[in-house]
Design a protein around this motif. Structure first.
Motif, PDB file in Angstrom:
ATOM      1  N   ASN A 121      22.441  50.038  14.684  1.00  0.00           N
ATOM      2  CA  ASN A 121      23.691  50.797  14.586  1.00  0.00           C
ATOM      3  C   ASN A 121      23.599  52.133  15.323  1.00  0.00           C
ATOM      4  O   ASN A 121      24.242  53.107  14.922  1.00  0.00           O
ATOM      5  CB  ASN A 121      24.033  51.051  13.113  1.00  0.00           C
ATOM      6  N   TRP A 122      22.804  52.195  16.404  1.00  0.00           N
ATOM      7  CA  TRP A 122      22.615  53.460  17.104  1.00  0.00           C
ATOM      8  C   TRP A 122      23.897  53.938  17.775  1.00  0.00           C
ATOM      9  O   TRP A 122      24.141  55.161  17.876  1.00  0.00           O
ATOM     10  CB  TRP A 122      21.488  53.343  18.125  1.00  0.00           C
ATOM     11  N   VAL A 123      24.750  52.998  18.201  1.00  0.00           N
ATOM     12  CA  VAL A 123      26.028  53.410  18.800  1.00  0.00           C
ATOM     13  C   VAL A 123      26.904  54.067  17.747  1.00  0.00           C
ATOM     14  O   VAL A 123      27.576  55.084  18.009  1.00  0.00           O
ATOM     15  CB  VAL A 123      26.738  52.196  19.423  1.00  0.00           C
ATOM     16  N   SER A 124      26.904  53.520  16.542  1.00  0.00           N
ATOM     17  CA  SER A 124      27.684  54.115  15.461  1.00  0.00           C
ATOM     18  C   SER A 124      27.163  55.497  15.109  1.00  0.00           C
ATOM     19  O   SER A 124      27.946  56.408  14.799  1.00  0.00           O
ATOM     20  CB  SER A 124      27.642  53.207  14.226  1.00  0.00           C
ATOM     21  N   GLY A 138      31.928  54.532  21.086  1.00  0.00           N
ATOM     22  CA  GLY A 138      31.782  54.313  19.653  1.00  0.00           C
ATOM     23  C   GLY A 138      33.036  53.739  19.023  1.00  0.00           C
ATOM     24  O   GLY A 138      32.955  52.879  18.128  1.00  0.00           O
ATOM     25  N   THR A 139      34.196  54.180  19.473  1.00  0.00           N
ATOM     26  CA  THR A 139      35.450  53.637  18.959  1.00  0.00           C
ATOM     27  C   THR A 139      35.608  52.173  19.339  1.00  0.00           C
ATOM     28  O   THR A 139      36.060  51.350  18.540  1.00  0.00           O
ATOM     29  CB  THR A 139      36.632  54.443  19.507  1.00  0.00           C
ATOM     30  N   ALA A 140      35.228  51.823  20.561  1.00  0.00           N
ATOM     31  CA  ALA A 140      35.279  50.425  20.976  1.00  0.00           C
ATOM     32  C   ALA A 140      34.340  49.568  20.141  1.00  0.00           C
ATOM     33  O   ALA A 140      34.675  48.435  19.748  1.00  0.00           O
ATOM     34  CB  ALA A 140      34.920  50.312  22.461  1.00  0.00           C
ATOM     35  N   ASN A 141      33.157  50.095  19.849  1.00  0.00           N
ATOM     36  CA  ASN A 141      32.199  49.363  19.033  1.00  0.00           C
ATOM     37  C   ASN A 141      32.722  49.144  17.608  1.00  0.00           C
ATOM     38  O   ASN A 141      32.605  48.049  17.051  1.00  0.00           O
ATOM     39  CB  ASN A 141      30.876  50.118  18.996  1.00  0.00           C
ATOM     40  N   ARG A 142      33.309  50.180  17.011  1.00  0.00           N
ATOM     41  CA  ARG A 142      33.859  50.040  15.661  1.00  0.00           C
ATOM     42  C   ARG A 142      35.054  49.097  15.654  1.00  0.00           C
ATOM     43  O   ARG A 142      35.230  48.305  14.716  1.00  0.00           O
ATOM     44  CB  ARG A 142      34.252  51.414  15.113  1.00  0.00           C
ATOM     45  N   SER A 143      35.901  49.158  16.664  1.00  0.00           N
ATOM     46  CA  SER A 143      37.043  48.245  16.752  1.00  0.00           C
ATOM     47  C   SER A 143      36.572  46.802  16.891  1.00  0.00           C
ATOM     48  O   SER A 143      37.175  45.884  16.320  1.00  0.00           O
ATOM     49  CB  SER A 143      37.931  48.633  17.931  1.00  0.00           C
ATOM     50  N   MET A 144      35.492  46.593  17.641  1.00  0.00           N
ATOM     51  CA  MET A 144      34.945  45.253  17.794  1.00  0.00           C
ATOM     52  C   MET A 144      34.472  44.708  16.447  1.00  0.00           C
ATOM     53  O   MET A 144      34.757  43.553  16.093  1.00  0.00           O
ATOM     54  CB  MET A 144      33.784  45.272  18.788  1.00  0.00           C
ATOM     55  N   ASN A 145      33.777  45.537  15.683  1.00  0.00           N
ATOM     56  CA  ASN A 145      33.298  45.104  14.375  1.00  0.00           C
ATOM     57  C   ASN A 145      34.450  44.819  13.426  1.00  0.00           C
ATOM     58  O   ASN A 145      34.433  43.838  12.671  1.00  0.00           O
ATOM     59  CB  ASN A 145      32.375  46.165  13.773  1.00  0.00           C
ATOM     60  N   ALA A 146      35.471  45.687  13.435  1.00  0.00           N
ATOM     61  CA  ALA A 146      36.627  45.482  12.563  1.00  0.00           C
ATOM     62  C   ALA A 146      37.401  44.231  12.947  1.00  0.00           C
ATOM     63  O   ALA A 146      37.851  43.467  12.083  1.00  0.00           O
ATOM     64  CB  ALA A 146      37.543  46.707  12.611  1.00  0.00           C
ATOM     65  N   LEU A 147      37.551  44.003  14.237  1.00  0.00           N
ATOM     66  CA  LEU A 147      38.272  42.822  14.691  1.00  0.00           C
ATOM     67  C   LEU A 147      37.521  41.550  14.352  1.00  0.00           C
ATOM     68  O   LEU A 147      38.105  40.544  13.947  1.00  0.00           O
ATOM     69  CB  LEU A 147      38.506  42.911  16.205  1.00  0.00           C
ATOM     70  N   ARG A 148      36.199  41.581  14.502  1.00  0.00           N
ATOM     71  CA  ARG A 148      35.395  40.424  14.144  1.00  0.00           C
ATOM     72  C   ARG A 148      35.494  40.126  12.649  1.00  0.00           C
ATOM     73  O   ARG A 148      35.563  38.972  12.233  1.00  0.00           O
ATOM     74  CB  ARG A 148      33.938  40.645  14.540  1.00  0.00           C
ATOM     75  N   ALA A 149      35.529  41.168  11.846  1.00  0.00           N
ATOM     76  CA  ALA A 149      35.657  40.969  10.399  1.00  0.00           C
ATOM     77  C   ALA A 149      37.028  40.432  10.026  1.00  0.00           C
ATOM     78  O   ALA A 149      37.156  39.621   9.097  1.00  0.00           O
ATOM     79  CB  ALA A 149      35.404  42.290   9.667  1.00  0.00           C
ATOM     80  N   SER A 150      38.070  40.835  10.743  1.00  0.00           N
ATOM     81  CA  SER A 150      39.422  40.377  10.421  1.00  0.00           C
ATOM     82  C   SER A 150      39.655  38.940  10.850  1.00  0.00           C
ATOM     83  O   SER A 150      40.324  38.180  10.143  1.00  0.00           O
ATOM     84  CB  SER A 150      40.459  41.296  11.083  1.00  0.00           C
ATOM     85  N   LEU A 151      39.104  38.535  11.972  1.00  0.00           N
ATOM     86  CA  LEU A 151      39.293  37.164  12.461  1.00  0.00           C
ATOM     87  C   LEU A 151      38.280  36.193  11.875  1.00  0.00           C
ATOM     88  O   LEU A 151      38.485  34.986  11.952  1.00  0.00           O
ATOM     89  CB  LEU A 151      39.220  37.137  13.991  1.00  0.00           C
ATOM     90  N   GLY A 152      37.204  36.691  11.319  1.00  0.00           N
ATOM     91  CA  GLY A 152      36.251  35.826  10.640  1.00  0.00           C
ATOM     92  C   GLY A 152      35.203  35.212  11.545  1.00  0.00           C
ATOM     93  O   GLY A 152      34.088  34.978  11.125  1.00  0.00           O
ATOM     94  N   ARG A 153      35.494  34.946  12.781  1.00  0.00           N
ATOM     95  CA  ARG A 153      34.505  34.341  13.677  1.00  0.00           C
ATOM     96  C   ARG A 153      34.871  34.698  15.113  1.00  0.00           C
ATOM     97  O   ARG A 153      35.983  35.107  15.408  1.00  0.00           O
ATOM     98  CB  ARG A 153      34.462  32.825  13.520  1.00  0.00           C
ATOM     99  N   ARG A 206      35.612  45.612   3.480  1.00  0.00           N
ATOM    100  CA  ARG A 206      36.002  44.982   4.744  1.00  0.00           C
ATOM    101  C   ARG A 206      37.420  45.346   5.140  1.00  0.00           C
ATOM    102  O   ARG A 206      37.676  45.841   6.245  1.00  0.00           O
ATOM    103  CB  ARG A 206      35.844  43.469   4.630  1.00  0.00           C
ATOM    104  N   ILE A 207      38.370  45.133   4.267  1.00  0.00           N
ATOM    105  CA  ILE A 207      39.770  45.392   4.608  1.00  0.00           C
ATOM    106  C   ILE A 207      40.052  46.886   4.746  1.00  0.00           C
ATOM    107  O   ILE A 207      40.669  47.318   5.735  1.00  0.00           O
ATOM    108  CB  ILE A 207      40.708  44.744   3.567  1.00  0.00           C
ATOM    109  N   PRO A 208      39.635  47.744   3.785  1.00  0.00           N
ATOM    110  CA  PRO A 208      39.893  49.186   3.975  1.00  0.00           C
ATOM    111  C   PRO A 208      39.273  49.754   5.253  1.00  0.00           C
ATOM    112  O   PRO A 208      39.938  50.517   5.985  1.00  0.00           O
ATOM    113  CB  PRO A 208      39.264  49.824   2.724  1.00  0.00           C
ATOM    114  N   MET A 209      38.016  49.392   5.553  1.00  0.00           N
ATOM    115  CA  MET A 209      37.377  49.911   6.749  1.00  0.00           C
ATOM    116  C   MET A 209      38.008  49.339   8.015  1.00  0.00           C
ATOM    117  O   MET A 209      38.053  50.007   9.053  1.00  0.00           O
ATOM    118  CB  MET A 209      35.882  49.601   6.728  1.00  0.00           C
TER     119      MET A 209
END
Length: 263
Positions: free
Chosen positions: A88-91, A125-140, A30-33
């Motif tokens: 995960n088709w966007v990824s 795709g970058t926006a999608n990955r940033s969204m996933n990373a941000l959601r993981a960092s904020l928790g909810r 989670r944190i490295p990605m």
């Protein structure tokens, strides 16, 4: 029949194990990605605004390879492959797009319409990955998540609009990144401006930004309205009924009921 039932039972019994391993892998990575996703976002924005360089290509390629390895490992552990790909088709598209940069045959696409389409896929795709990373960092998902995501979308979207609609190529286009960022902010807040994109890629990106702004602007407005209404309700002199006023009213109603029952 017995052999088929045994095989099916073994496969079904292995699914929870795979899901557990996949969940543990998500926790470990989670944190490295998340860090790599934010670095990837920075590299993409810098390349869109100021152009690429050898150093950025090396760092970008290294991060892209890590993303591919992580995706392949998760795909191997996923018990339902088709469902995993559908989710995960966007990824998948975002991971395939940079591959053409490593193939010399497709170097000419940088000056063709296909290259612009691949750049748009990379932005999404970058926006999608940033969204996933941000959601993981904020928790909810909450107001903080939406505000940070909106900031990322604005920064990335402005870089894309500058790349697709530069003043040197498009009449009335953006002269610098500041103008593109201001225009993107106005678009996300539904205010708009006098300029509308001329290229197909710019129009599609504008449409996606408009959809995002339409989806989240109401939520942000409602959240701020709830905040200010809540502050007004706490004030004793406010006209809005707060929690204390409602509690006092309930107490008076309960007391009135007891008096009526005594009579």
């Amino acid at each position: 029949m017995t052999g088929q039932m045994t095989t099916a039972t073994v496969l079904q019994s292995g699914e929870p194990d795979r899901l557990n391993v996949l969940e543990q892998l998500d926790v470990w990575l989670r944190i490295p990605m998340m860090v790599l996703s934010f670095l990837w976002l920075t590299i993409v924005v810098v390349e869109l605004v100021w152009g690429s360089s050898r150093l950025l290509e090396v760092f970008g390629t290294a991060i892209w390879i890590v993303f591919i390895i992580e995706f392949l490992v998760r795909f191997a552990l996923a018990p339902y492959k088709l469902a995993f790909l559908k989710g995960n088709w966007v990824s998948v598209l975002a991971l395939l797009a940079p591959a053409l940069r490593l193939i010399r045959v497709f170097r000419i696409l940088r000056f063709a319409r296909a290259a612009r389409g691949l750049r748009l896929v990379r932005i999404v795709g970058t926006a999608n990955r940033s969204m996933n990373a941000l959601r993981a960092s904020l928790g909810r998902r909450g107001l903080g998540y939406v505000l940070m995501l909106t900031a990322f979308v604005a920064v990335l979207g402005a870089g894309g609009m500058l790349a697709f609609e530069p003043a040197a190529e498009v009449e009335g286009g953006f002269a610098n990144y500041g103008d593109a960022l201001w225009w993107t902010g106005m678009l996300l807040t539904s205010l708009g401006s006098e300029f509308w994109p001329k290229t197909a890629e710019g129009r599609l990106l504008c449409f996606l930004l408009s959809l995002y702004g339409f989806a989240v602007f109401g939520y942000i407005t409602a959240s701020f309205a709830s905040f200010f209404v809540g502050r007004d309700a706490v004030a004793p002199e406010a006209e809005v009924a707060g929690a204390q006023d409602i509690a006092a009213l309930r107490g008076e109603i309960a007391l009135l009921r007891r008096e009526l029952s005594d009579h």
